[in-house]
Structures are given as C-alpha cells and as structure tokens.
Design a protein around this motif. Structure first.
Motif, mmCIF file in Angstrom:
data_model
loop_
_atom_site.group_PDB
_atom_site.id
_atom_site.type_symbol
_atom_site.label_atom_id
_atom_site.label_comp_id
_atom_site.label_asym_id
_atom_site.label_seq_id
_atom_site.Cartn_x
_atom_site.Cartn_y
_atom_site.Cartn_z
ATOM 1 N N ALA A 99 0.820 -1.217 0.000
ATOM 2 C CA ALA A 99 0.000 0.000 0.000
ATOM 3 C C ALA A 99 0.850 1.263 0.000
ATOM 4 O O ALA A 99 0.395 2.329 -0.453
ATOM 5 N N GLU A 100 2.087 1.177 0.497
ATOM 6 C CA GLU A 100 2.957 2.348 0.553
ATOM 7 C C GLU A 100 3.843 2.457 -0.671
ATOM 8 O O GLU A 100 4.710 3.327 -0.738
ATOM 9 N N GLY A 101 3.675 1.562 -1.642
ATOM 10 C CA GLY A 101 4.436 1.639 -2.869
ATOM 11 C C GLY A 101 5.774 0.945 -2.823
ATOM 12 O O GLY A 101 6.568 1.071 -3.774
ATOM 13 N N ARG A 102 6.075 0.205 -1.782
ATOM 14 C CA ARG A 102 7.330 -0.519 -1.680
ATOM 15 C C ARG A 102 7.220 -1.854 -2.393
ATOM 16 O O ARG A 102 6.183 -2.509 -2.351
ATOM 17 N N ALA A 103 8.307 -2.253 -3.007
ATOM 18 C CA ALA A 103 8.321 -3.527 -3.743
ATOM 19 C C ALA A 103 8.332 -4.694 -2.759
ATOM 20 O O ALA A 103 9.117 -4.712 -1.807
ATOM 21 N N VAL A 104 7.474 -5.654 -3.006
ATOM 22 C CA VAL A 104 7.397 -6.863 -2.169
ATOM 23 C C VAL A 104 7.347 -8.075 -3.093
ATOM 24 O O VAL A 104 6.926 -7.981 -4.250
ATOM 25 N N THR A 105 7.795 -9.193 -2.543
ATOM 26 C CA THR A 105 7.737 -10.451 -3.277
ATOM 27 C C THR A 105 6.948 -11.468 -2.462
ATOM 28 O O THR A 105 7.000 -11.461 -1.224
ATOM 29 N N LYS A 106 6.253 -12.333 -3.155
ATOM 30 C CA LYS A 106 5.441 -13.355 -2.506
ATOM 31 C C LYS A 106 5.683 -14.691 -3.203
ATOM 32 O O LYS A 106 5.518 -14.807 -4.419
ATOM 33 N N SER A 107 6.089 -15.692 -2.429
ATOM 34 C CA SER A 107 6.387 -16.994 -3.004
ATOM 35 C C SER A 107 5.095 -17.785 -3.238
ATOM 36 O O SER A 107 4.202 -17.821 -2.384
ATOM 37 N N LEU A 108 5.012 -18.405 -4.397
ATOM 38 C CA LEU A 108 3.865 -19.259 -4.753
ATOM 39 C C LEU A 108 4.285 -20.732 -4.864
ATOM 40 O O LEU A 108 3.648 -21.506 -5.560
ATOM 41 N N TRP A 109 5.341 -21.077 -4.156
ATOM 42 C CA TRP A 109 5.863 -22.432 -4.249
ATOM 43 C C TRP A 109 4.883 -23.476 -3.724
ATOM 44 O O TRP A 109 4.957 -24.647 -4.085
ATOM 45 N N ALA A 110 3.997 -23.070 -2.846
ATOM 46 C CA ALA A 110 3.029 -24.037 -2.309
ATOM 47 C C ALA A 110 2.168 -24.636 -3.411
ATOM 48 O O ALA A 110 1.716 -25.785 -3.310
ATOM 49 N N LEU A 111 1.959 -23.861 -4.493
ATOM 50 C CA LEU A 111 1.190 -24.384 -5.613
ATOM 51 C C LEU A 111 1.960 -25.478 -6.349
ATOM 52 O O LEU A 111 1.381 -26.448 -6.840
ATOM 53 N N LYS A 112 3.280 -25.311 -6.437
ATOM 54 C CA LYS A 112 4.090 -26.303 -7.140
ATOM 55 C C LYS A 112 4.142 -27.615 -6.361
ATOM 56 O O LYS A 112 4.119 -28.702 -6.956
ATOM 57 N N VAL A 113 4.235 -27.525 -5.033
ATOM 58 C CA VAL A 113 4.363 -28.748 -4.217
ATOM 59 C C VAL A 113 3.000 -29.261 -3.766
ATOM 60 O O VAL A 113 2.944 -30.235 -3.002
ATOM 61 N N PHE A 114 1.915 -28.617 -4.213
ATOM 62 C CA PHE A 114 0.588 -29.038 -3.735
ATOM 63 C C PHE A 114 0.288 -30.511 -4.031
ATOM 64 O O PHE A 114 -0.185 -31.231 -3.150
ATOM 65 N N PRO A 115 0.537 -31.034 -5.250
ATOM 66 C CA PRO A 115 0.257 -32.463 -5.474
ATOM 67 C C PRO A 115 1.074 -33.372 -4.557
ATOM 68 O O PRO A 115 0.573 -34.388 -4.077
ATOM 69 N N TYR A 116 2.323 -32.978 -4.305
ATOM 70 C CA TYR A 116 3.155 -33.813 -3.434
ATOM 71 C C TYR A 116 2.710 -33.707 -1.977
ATOM 72 O O TYR A 116 2.862 -34.660 -1.203
ATOM 73 N N SER A 117 2.171 -32.561 -1.598
ATOM 74 C CA SER A 117 1.648 -32.434 -0.233
ATOM 75 C C SER A 117 0.434 -33.336 -0.025
ATOM 76 O O SER A 117 0.219 -33.855 1.078
ATOM 77 N N LEU A 118 -0.347 -33.563 -1.088
ATOM 78 C CA LEU A 118 -1.469 -34.495 -0.963
ATOM 79 C C LEU A 118 -0.979 -35.927 -0.802
ATOM 80 O O LEU A 118 -1.625 -36.741 -0.129
ATOM 81 N N LEU A 119 0.160 -36.262 -1.414
ATOM 82 C CA LEU A 119 0.749 -37.578 -1.180
ATOM 83 C C LEU A 119 1.157 -37.733 0.282
ATOM 84 O O LEU A 119 0.963 -38.798 0.893
ATOM 85 N N VAL A 120 1.701 -36.668 0.860
ATOM 86 C CA VAL A 120 2.051 -36.693 2.287
ATOM 87 C C VAL A 120 0.793 -36.844 3.138
ATOM 88 O O VAL A 120 0.781 -37.573 4.143
ATOM 89 N N VAL A 121 -0.282 -36.180 2.740
ATOM 90 C CA VAL A 121 -1.553 -36.311 3.464
ATOM 91 C C VAL A 121 -2.044 -37.749 3.439
ATOM 92 O O VAL A 121 -2.495 -38.296 4.468
#
Length: 400
Positions: A95-117
């Motif tokens: 909101a203050e105009g500063r650059a931020v980054t957000k990781s979306l890696w959870a989407l990549k490992v989502f199928p493997y996380s279901l195997l863990v489940v």
C-alpha cells in the motif's frame, strides 16, 4: 427304542455345530466396517485426485503461460516460461508503494503435499494393525471358538441328561440332582466367563483404538487447516508478475523487468483442494461417532448370548464404564458375526423364548433343549392316590 426317543436323539445331534474350519482364522475381520470406509476415503481420495492432477500435467504440458514481449523469439519465450515456473515469485507493491515479493511455491508442491496427506492418513491404521491387531485376532479366535463350544456343550449336556433320565429308575431323584446342579452352577463354563471378565478390566485395546481415532481426527483437522491457509494466501493468486532478468536475459536491455504470467492448472488445484477439504470435514463426525461407540454396550449381542450360562453372570457385571477392551471385542464380534456360527442358533432360541407363554421355564439353551427333547424343565408334580369306596376305583389328585 421308541420313536419319540429316536426323534429326540436326531434333533439333538442336528443341533450340534460343525467343527470350525481352518479358514476361520484367516477370515476374521480386524477392522470395523466404518473404519474400513474411513480408511478407503481418507487415504484413497487424495491419491486419486493427485493421480488426476499428474495425468493432466503430463498431458497438458506447461503449467504456466507467460505473456512475453512481442520481440521475443520462441526460445526466449520458452525460457521465460521455464524461469517463472522455477521461481514462482510474485513481484508487486504494498500500500505504501514498496516492492514486495510473494512466493507461490506451495502451488508447485501441492500435489506432493497431498501424497504426504495420504501417508499421514494411513499411519493410524498402521498403528492399529501392528499394535492391536495381533492381540485382537487371538482374542476373537479364542472367544468365537469358546462361544461355539459352549453352545455345543449345552447340547451334549442335554444328550447326557436324556441318557441318565432314561436309565434312572426314580424320576424324582433325577430332577433333584438336576436342580442341585443348576444351583451349584455345574452348567456354566468358567473359562469363558473369567476370560471375558478379565478383558473388562483391561484397557490396552481401547487405548490404541481411541489413539488411532484421535490421530486420524488430528490429521483430518490439520489437512483442513492447511487447505484453508492455501486458499487464503495463495489460491486467489492465479496471475502474478514475474521477473525474468536472470540468467541469459539478465543483460538484455530490451527485456522488461516484469512480465505477467498466469497459472494454467490453478482452477484444477482449487477444485481438488475444495473436494478434499469438504470430504474431510464430513469425515470428522464419522471418526467421532466411531469413537463414541465405546460409550455403550452392545446389548443386542449380549441379550442373545445370555442364553448361554456363561453369559448370565457376566451380563450383571456390565453396569460399569463400557470403555474397556471387552467392549472393543464385542464390537469386533458384531463385525465377525458370520464367523460366529452359534449366533444364528441362539438368536432363534431367544426369539422363541420371547414368544413362549411360559418364559420362566426357558432361562438358558439347556432348558430349551430339554423341552425340545421331551424333558420337563421342572420337577414333576407328586400325585396322592386314595380309594373311593368298595375298592372299586382309585382317584389321584395332583399336589398344587
């Protein structure tokens, strides 16, 4: 030998149960039907959905589509897609105009996380299989054999009573011995009774069963929280801005700092997560219900086996807390009712006892068999005889 005696002997011989086959030990079910359904759904559902996700990934090719500049060559566009898929970092501004980054890696490992489940969901059943099933198998095999043998002992006892009654010259003496045997509990089978009473004071099976359900409930709740976290933080981010000024394109002046990208598989993962989360939420009350089965006795099974003398005393003791190993064994006896051959016979006897006009004469299966064999369940009444007059006739009056 009279026809009635022959018919009684045939009837009693037919009432005997056959010897148990060697396949009984292999056919025992060591999981309740509700637990088997829970395992099938909790473990099989994520595996099935993951297989669909992987099949779509292999068939559809790239899982990301980036909008490269128009001056990019085909190789540069493919490199941009690969670089953004490897990084999965969203570059934006707060909101203050500063650059931020957000990781979306959870989407990549989502199928493997279901195997863990799926593996986590199977762990409680592994605990039950290796910690409780061997002891439960031995208990069930012994108790089922003893219950069937107890029924056969009752039939053989009536066969012996018929022979003794036929060989006895004094019916009065026979029935006095019969009543004394009942009072001194000669017809009961103390091994089975004491074994079941001991199981009532044991808690190893019930602790493992409750621990298994508690772990399953914990893993279901943790999976649902994990899916909620993904939806709140990532599963609304199907489009993101990717930085491709890395590697081969780092020093290219015509490459923009950020390019927009879209996740092709996003809607599929959303559907998979909603399906798994919804089903697991519905499974949690079923797990709680399975655990609450231990809060009450199986009166239906007990009422049938009260026809056996060995259960008569034990049923009066079942006024304590039902959370013990005996109640677990009764639940699994109900699940293995097809292996319990004497149940159908005793169930029929119990129904006939309820329909009988003289219920007080049928307390156990021994009493029922004596009636079928032509023996009275109570001592015959005395008769007093006196001459009427002139010695012509004698009148006999029963003592009431």
């Amino acid at each position: 030998m009279s026809l009635s005696h022959t018919a009684a002997e045939y009837m009693l011989s037919d009432a005997l149960l056959p010897e148990p086959s060697s396949s009984r030990a292999k056919g025992l079910r060591l999981e309740l039907p509700s637990d088997r359904v829970l395992k099938f759904i909790a473990v099989g559902l994520p595996l099935f959905l993951v297989s669909l996700a992987f099949a779509r990934e292999f068939s559809a090719g790239s899982q990301i589509s980036c909008f490269s500049p128009s001056n990019f060559t085909g190789k540069q566009s493919a490199y941009a897609d690969t670089a953004c898929w490897d990084s999965l970092l969203h570059h934006g501004f707060d909101a203050e105009g500063r650059a931020v980054t957000k990781s979306l890696w959870a989407l990549k490992v989502f199928p493997y996380s279901l195997l863990v489940v799926a593996v986590l969901m199977y762990l409680p059943y592994l605990l039950w299989r290796y910690a409780a099933s061997p002891a439960l198998h031995s208990d069930l095999l012994f108790i089922i054999d003893e219950l069937d043998k107890s029924y056969n002992r009752s039939v053989r006892l009536v066969q012996h009573m018929r022979k003794v009654q036929q060989a006895s010259d004094d019916p009065e003496q026979f029935w006095e011995e019969y009543e004394r045997a009942r009072q001194e509990r000669y017809f009961e089978f103390p091994l089975l009774e004491r074994y079941l009473a001991r199981k009532q004071h044991s808690h190893s099976l019930v602790i493992i069963y409750l621990l298994r359900n508690l772990l399953l409930l914990l893993f279901l709740a943790a999976t649902c929280l994990y899916l909620v976290f993904l939806h709140l933080n990532i599963f609304f981010q199907d489009e993101f801005s990717c930085s491709i000024k890395t590697g081969l394109l780092q020093d290219e002046p015509h490459v923009p700092p950020l390019i927009p990208c879209k996740l092709v598989f996003f809607s599929v993962f959303q559907l998979i997560s909603l399906t798994v989360g919804g089903v697991y939420v519905l499974l949690m009350p079923v797990v709680v219900y399975s655990a609450l089965q231990l809060c009450q006795w199986d009166k239906g099974l007990l009422s049938v086996y009260e026809m056996l003398p060995a259960f008569d005393l034990l049923s009066r003791k079942m006024l304590t807390c039902p959370v013990n190993d005996l109640n677990v064994i009764l639940l699994f006896l109900r699940a293995n009712i097809s292996e319990l051959t004497s149940f159908s016979r005793l169930n029929a006897v119990s129904a006939l006892r309820e329909a009988s006009a003289e219920k007080q004469d049928i307390d156990t299966v021994v009493d029922f068999m004596t009636l079928l064999a032509g023996l009275e369940a109570t001592k015959p009444k005395h008769q007093a005889c006196m001459p009427l007059g002139n010695g012509e006739a004698i009148a006999c009056c029963q003592d009431l």
